[in-house]
Design a protein around this motif. Structure first.
Motif, short mmCIF file in Angstrom:
data_model
loop_
_atom_site.label_atom_id
_atom_site.label_comp_id
_atom_site.label_asym_id
_atom_site.label_seq_id
_atom_site.Cartn_x
_atom_site.Cartn_y
_atom_site.Cartn_z
N GLU A 62 0.77 -1.30 0.20
CA GLU A 62 -0.06 0.24 0.01
C GLU A 62 0.93 1.09 0.01
O GLU A 62 0.56 2.26 -0.59
N LEU A 115 1.05 4.25 -2.60
CA LEU A 115 0.83 5.82 -2.19
C LEU A 115 1.95 6.45 -2.87
O LEU A 115 1.66 7.82 -3.05
N THR A 171 -1.64 10.60 4.26
CA THR A 171 -1.99 9.27 4.34
C THR A 171 -0.62 8.49 4.38
O THR A 171 -0.53 7.48 5.15
N LEU A 172 0.12 8.79 3.63
CA LEU A 172 1.51 8.06 3.31
C LEU A 172 2.34 7.82 4.54
O LEU A 172 2.58 7.03 5.09
N LEU A 221 -2.80 13.16 0.27
CA LEU A 221 -2.22 11.93 -0.31
C LEU A 221 -0.96 11.69 0.66
O LEU A 221 -0.44 10.57 1.27
N GLU A 261 1.21 7.43 -6.13
CA GLU A 261 0.24 8.17 -6.50
C GLU A 261 0.53 9.70 -6.31
O GLU A 261 0.40 10.56 -6.68
#
Lengths: 72, 349
Positions: free
Chosen positions: A14, A18, A41-42, A38, A21
């Motif tokens: 994941e 990420l 979240t990373l 983003l 992304e």
């Protein structure tokens, strides 16, 4: 594969997703809010993976347990 | 640097004549260690399965389709060199859409560094106790012609660069192997673990950067620390400057750099995590002494613990780089100048 291993593997994948992304978002000039979302979240998931390593007694030693000295 | 022979034209190295293999098994007592070793070699010499042949064809197709002639040449050259230096090598491959996975099998032997590493990885050259050292070809080092190799104590992994394979009796490689041996002795309690005798040298392929030792993959959790620290900091800066968008451009640029590096680190990590998923390196109770004599001589300490296992050496080529470089050639690169093996921007150093 144990549950802990599976979890680490899952988070690791994941994390890579990420990162890619976020790279893509920056490349295409996505709005800053999206980049921040983003990136946050990373960072959270990276912290989760680090915790997963540390909390799993079967995991290999990470930096906290390593007393080796390093030099070039 | 002597390795320029590979990179200058992008053409693979000319394969060298294969070294002689083990003695025939039939002349030996079937239960003798020598016979077992010969049988192992015979086993390796068996015809490659059709599935493997198909996989090899797919790998060749993938390599042929790679836009970067240097990386293509490197992968070809690696297999050619290993075939020549390390004895028999098989390749299997899988392409999952993002990465190319190529498994290399090296015949354990006691004449070459590579073969001796494979001996260790196959639990052969040890004092009869299960141990684990894995031999891995590092993409980062394969990209860097000068890189020799390194040893990671956390995972007991030996990472080999192209030169380490080519110059099998190279002193630098021997130096790294010495560290591995020292590590096992320390764990065994035979040598005092004092004065910082264990170390892990840096990944030759990754340059250093401001404030962060990008080039040193010393700890298993380094990519995560890197993300938490560097990317986390850049994100915080973006949040703090929310009201001044004009300040965002340099922060975003820095963030893009760090994100690219996080991807590189994670890709390196994948190699290790892959080992861990097989259970490798997780027990601290099976350490033993690596009976690593002078590698230029046949080992006198080979134990009868020959189980015929081979060393699986994974080489993963991050195709993201290839794609990025293709983008660079098309004028839309996130970084790099589009040249093969181009260095990252100076700001990353």
């Amino acid at each position: 594969m144990s549950g802990a291993l599976r979890e680490r593997h899952q988070i690791g994948n994941e994390l890579l997703g990420l990162v890619r992304e976020l790279e893509q978002a920056l490349r295409v000039g996505a709005p800053t809010d999206e980049v921040v979302s983003l990136g946050s979240t990373l960072v959270r998931r990276a912290a989760a993976l680090e915790r997963a390593y540390r909390d799993d007694p079967s995991a290999p030693a990470v930096s906290a347990g390593d007393t080796s000295s390093h030099h070039d | 640097m002597r390795s320029k022979a590979l990179g200058a034209t992008g053409s693979p190295l000319k394969p060298v004549a294969k070294q002689p293999t083990e003695a025939p098994a039939k002349a030996l007592h079937p239960e003798s260690p020598s016979a077992r070793r010969a049988a192992t070699t015979d086993d390796l010499a068996a015809p490659v399965s059709s599935a493997l042949t198909d996989a090899l064809k797919r790998l060749d197709q993938v390599i042929a389709a790679m836009p970067n002639v240097h990386e293509k040449a490197q992968l070809d050259a690696v297999t050619a060199v290993i075939r020549a230096r390390g004895g028999q090598v098989r390749r299997t491959s899988a392409f999952d859409g993002q990465r190319l996975h190529a498994a290399l099998e090296i015949v354990p032997d006691d004449r070459t560094v590579l073969g001796r590493m494979a001996e260790v990885a196959a639990n052969r050259e040890a004092n009869g106790v299960t141990m684990g050292v894995t031999v891995t070809f590092s993409p980062a080092m394969l990209r860097n012609y000068g890189a020799k190799g390194m040893y990671l104590p956390q995972t007991r992994s030996l990472y080999l660069g192209l030169d380490a394979i080519r110059d099998e009796y190279d002193s630098t490689t021997q130096h790294e192997l010495g560290h591995a041996r020292q590590h096992f002795r320390e764990r065994q309690g035979l040598v005092g673990a004092a004065d910082g005798t264990m170390r892990s040298s840096g990944f030759g392929g990754l340059p250093h950067s401001k404030g962060v030792a990008y080039g040193k993959f010393q700890q298993l959790d380094e990519p995560f620390q890197f993300i938490s620290g560097n990317i986390g900091h850049a994100i915080s800066q973006l949040v703090q400057t929310r009201s001044t968008p004009e300040a965002h451009a340099p922060i975003r640029e820095e963030l893009a750099e760090k994100t690219a590096w996080a991807g590189d680190l994670l890709e390196q990590q994948t190699l290790i995590v892959g080992d861990l998923l097989t259970g490798f390196g997780r027990s601290k109770q099976n350490d033993t002494v690596v009976n690593w004599n002078d590698s230029s001589k046949p080992s006198a300490s080979l134990t009868p613990e020959r189980n015929g296992r081979r060393a699986d050496c994974s080489y993963q080529l991050p195709l993201r780089r290839v794609r990025d470089r293709a983008d660079a050639l098309a004028g839309s690169a996130p970084y790099g100048d589009g040249r093969a093996n181009s260095s990252p921007p100076a700001t990353r150093r």
